[in-house]
Motif scaffolding. Sequence first.
Motif, PDB file in Angstrom:
ATOM      1  N   TRP A   1       0.809  -1.209   0.000  1.00  0.00           N
ATOM      2  CA  TRP A   1       0.000   0.000   0.000  1.00  0.00           C
ATOM      3  C   TRP A   1       0.846   1.265   0.000  1.00  0.00           C
ATOM      4  O   TRP A   1       0.427   2.301  -0.550  1.00  0.00           O
ATOM      5  CB  TRP A   1      -0.999  -0.005   1.161  1.00  0.00           C
ATOM      6  N   GLN A   2       2.042   1.234   0.590  1.00  0.00           N
ATOM      7  CA  GLN A   2       2.888   2.435   0.568  1.00  0.00           C
ATOM      8  C   GLN A   2       3.305   2.783  -0.858  1.00  0.00           C
ATOM      9  O   GLN A   2       3.361   3.961  -1.232  1.00  0.00           O
ATOM     10  CB  GLN A   2       4.139   2.238   1.427  1.00  0.00           C
TER      11      GLN A   2
ATOM     12  N   ALA B   1       2.247   6.251  -2.725  1.00  0.00           N
ATOM     13  CA  ALA B   1       3.273   7.149  -3.243  1.00  0.00           C
ATOM     14  C   ALA B   1       3.123   7.369  -4.747  1.00  0.00           C
ATOM     15  O   ALA B   1       3.383   8.459  -5.259  1.00  0.00           O
ATOM     16  CB  ALA B   1       4.659   6.588  -2.934  1.00  0.00           C
TER      17      ALA B   1
ATOM     18  N   GLY C   1       1.302  -3.997   3.644  1.00  0.00           N
ATOM     19  CA  GLY C   1       2.358  -3.003   3.511  1.00  0.00           C
ATOM     20  C   GLY C   1       3.730  -3.648   3.544  1.00  0.00           C
ATOM     21  O   GLY C   1       3.887  -4.793   3.956  1.00  0.00           O
TER      22      GLY C   1
ATOM     23  N   ASP D   1       5.892  -2.742   5.570  1.00  0.00           N
ATOM     24  CA  ASP D   1       6.129  -2.926   6.996  1.00  0.00           C
ATOM     25  C   ASP D   1       5.557  -4.255   7.475  1.00  0.00           C
ATOM     26  O   ASP D   1       6.143  -4.916   8.352  1.00  0.00           O
ATOM     27  CB  ASP D   1       5.541  -1.765   7.802  1.00  0.00           C
TER      28      ASP D   1
ATOM     29  N   TRP E   1      10.779   1.416   3.297  1.00  0.00           N
ATOM     30  CA  TRP E   1       9.699   1.032   4.207  1.00  0.00           C
ATOM     31  C   TRP E   1       9.908  -0.309   4.900  1.00  0.00           C
ATOM     32  O   TRP E   1       9.289  -0.551   5.935  1.00  0.00           O
ATOM     33  CB  TRP E   1       8.367   1.001   3.449  1.00  0.00           C
TER      34      TRP E   1
END
Length: 344
Positions: free
Chosen positions: A93-94, A98, A112, A114, A149
């Motif tokens: 999703w990051q 972006a 993510g 993460d 990330w």
Amino acid sequence: MPRPLIGVVLAATGRLAPLGAPLDFVARALSWPVDVLVRDSASTPEGARGAALSLADAGVRVVVTLGGTQTLPAVARACAEREVPCVSTTLPWQVFAAAVGEPGWAFHFSWGLDDIAAVFADLWEHLGPATVVGCLWNDGPQGAALRRWFRPVAEARGHRLVDLPYREHGGQLPDLAGLDVVTSAATASDLAAAVHRARLVTCSRWLTYPFSVARHGLDRVATIVYWTPDRGPDLAAAYEDATGSPWLQPLGVAHALFEVACRAVAGSDSRAGAAEVLTGTRMATLAGVLDWTAGPAPGVARIPLAGGQWRAGDRPELVVVDNRRAPAVPVGGELIYSSAKAYR
């Protein structure tokens, strides 16, 4: 009265075509209360943009798509230009946020980077509380995203990440001596040489799919698990019967794309109305509960990950070995890794 029209952008040709197959099956072989138009992205951002614009011109009320790093954002941006809601998945999703910017018409569900870092760290810690991890990351968009990330989350757990020089697609692998763990977003062919030189290898990207594992005889590579047939045994069986190929993880999220899109068009009579429905959607799907009202970013719903590991063979098996972050996914076996320390 005509039925609502949903558009699909998928990779029918080009290097991403293996990922397009599950979405194509869900779109064409299953029964939905909508009409469906499918367009080929040809696995390029230009093709993806053209496909999305073609669907917008054809009058679709919602567009759905999944994966790749460049094609998915191209679809979402093209849909935003024409004010058509776009529902997408299988990109961290990051990276989505972006690349797409202000979401507006874009609705995404995924994990993510993460989350991947947390699951991989869980697996590394089977070897000990803190490890030195060699990172085979390219210099492209995937490597840049992992450094931004993934790395901070893994290092916050006490692991030391060493960035190894690596050129994708046939470049010579660096010396892995002294590394107990290797993590990567490498291609299967590049990673094949590394799996016998570390106690544990973790890899996402193409190593989440059985055809990459089978083609290169990979064994014991650990990866992320975002869907298994436990959530939809009939869907997996139907896909295997129709295609003669093993089920793939994108199958479940492809089904969820249609579940979400069908709800959006059933609850509205316009593109703007469908976008409004999606903004407030929280629903159970074959991929789990998707909640756009509580996402980590606007237009984003999160799905959890478990840790899995491949058992090689003529038909590779993905075994869930750690489900602490996705307890609804049953564990199927233990993590296997070399008991010997890496050569130093």
